[in-house]
Design an enzyme around this catalytic site. Structure first.
Site, PDB file in Angstrom:
ATOM      1  N   TYR A 168       4.672  -8.051  16.992  1.00  0.00           N
ATOM      2  CA  TYR A 168       4.789  -7.091  15.897  1.00  0.00           C
ATOM      3  C   TYR A 168       5.451  -5.803  16.393  1.00  0.00           C
ATOM      4  O   TYR A 168       6.415  -5.315  15.798  1.00  0.00           O
ATOM      5  CB  TYR A 168       3.403  -6.788  15.326  1.00  0.00           C
ATOM      6  N   GLN A 179       0.815  -1.217   0.000  1.00  0.00           N
ATOM      7  CA  GLN A 179       0.000   0.000   0.000  1.00  0.00           C
ATOM      8  C   GLN A 179       0.846   1.263   0.000  1.00  0.00           C
ATOM      9  O   GLN A 179       0.649   2.174  -0.811  1.00  0.00           O
ATOM     10  CB  GLN A 179      -0.909   0.039   1.238  1.00  0.00           C
ATOM     11  N   ALA A 220       7.502  -4.596   5.131  1.00  0.00           N
ATOM     12  CA  ALA A 220       7.265  -4.998   6.524  1.00  0.00           C
ATOM     13  C   ALA A 220       6.337  -6.211   6.556  1.00  0.00           C
ATOM     14  O   ALA A 220       5.580  -6.453   5.624  1.00  0.00           O
ATOM     15  CB  ALA A 220       6.642  -3.854   7.317  1.00  0.00           C
TER      16      ALA A 220
END
Length: 287
Positions: free
Chosen positions: A127, A12, A62
């Site tokens: 995360y 994105q 990521a």
């Protein structure tokens, strides 16, 4: 002519960054996917950067599956921590700038006021821990670094806005948590900030989010309102949501970020400001 290497080019943010630079006649963008250069391999990164010789590396790559990171901490560490370290090492060797994207998940989410760049992090998920390691490695291994923490991103890809619009096609009402508060941020706005900082030497740690704050439930209501959709949003707690959708990772309840550093450097007279989240959402939905 500046050479800009963008990792995670198919994501994105990567797509938004490439689009942002499309009209910059003084920049040449090198779009890099995982297949082109797996960032978790130091050898691959050193060879790739030596070959391309970029002036700037923008790391949009990521592992962002929060629950997935909880289940596979090794992979999270390789992509979110080792990858940025490798890119920082290569950037330092090439005397290039590096812009690394991090997250609000580096905080524990128990605050009651917006987090500043100077606030101590305390991640509560795999995360968040892996992303914090990535931040530290980038700042340690490359002198010319920008680390930008962002949150609640939406753009050209899988995201909350598109999920709500998809659900609206088959549902008259949806249930969304109302006790998690943050800053919805358009990838277009973040790409503009990246472009702005890249042309400076104002290195350091930044918060890059659209202005204002809201809950996921109120965010959903605004999406439906601006889209002219008559969908009822049932406000539920995180505990209620977890019972319906068991998740492996803890989500921060309050992760509002304040862009203090961006405001401070803007005092130099060459200011830049992120858009309000309502305005950014309107622009996104028009497209």
């Amino acid at each position: 002519m500046r050479k800009i290497a963008v990792t995670g080019a198919n994501g994105q943010l990567g797509k938004a960054v490439i689009e942002e630079y499309a009209n910059d006649t003084q920049a040449e963008v090198i779009a890099l996917t995982h297949q082109d250069m797996p960032i978790e391999s130091l050898d691959a990164v050193l060879k790739g950067i030596e070959s391309e010789k970029p002036d700037v590396i923008i790391n949009c790559a990521a592992y962002t599956d929060v629950d997935g990171c909880e289940k596979n901490t090794h992979l999270a560490g390789r992509i979110n921590a080792l990858g940025p370290r490798n890119l920082a090492i290569a950037a330092q060797k090439a005397d290039a700038k590096i812009i690394h994207i991090s997250t609000d998940y580096v905080f524990n989410g128990c605050g009651t006021r917006p987090y500043l760049e100077s606030d101590a992090p305390g991640p509560v998920s795999a995360y968040g821990r892996s992303k914090l390691m990535g931040e530290k490695y980038v700042s340690e291994f490359c002198n010319k670094h920008f680390v930008i923490r962002t949150a609640w991103l939406y753009g050209d890809g899988k995201n909350f806005v598109k999920t709500m619009l998809r659900l609206a096609e088959t549902h008259d009402e949806v249930s969304v948590v109302d006790d998690q508060v943050g800053c919805p941020t358009s990838t277009k706005e973040l790409a503009r900030m990246i472009h702005y900082l890249e042309q400076t030497e104002q290195y350091g740690l930044y918060h890059g989010v659209c202005r204002g704050q809201t809950s996921w439930a109120d965010f959903a209501e605004e999406i439906f309102k601006l889209s002219g959709l008559d969908v009822k949003v049932n406000h539920i707690s995180s505990e209620e949501y977890a019972r319906m959708n068991p998740a492996a990772a803890t989500r921060p309840h309050y992760s509002v970020l304040e862009d203090q550093m961006l405001s401070l450097i803007s005092d130099d007279g060459d200011g830049f400001q992120m858009a309000d989240w309502h305005d950014a959402l309107k622009e996104y939905l028009k497209k």
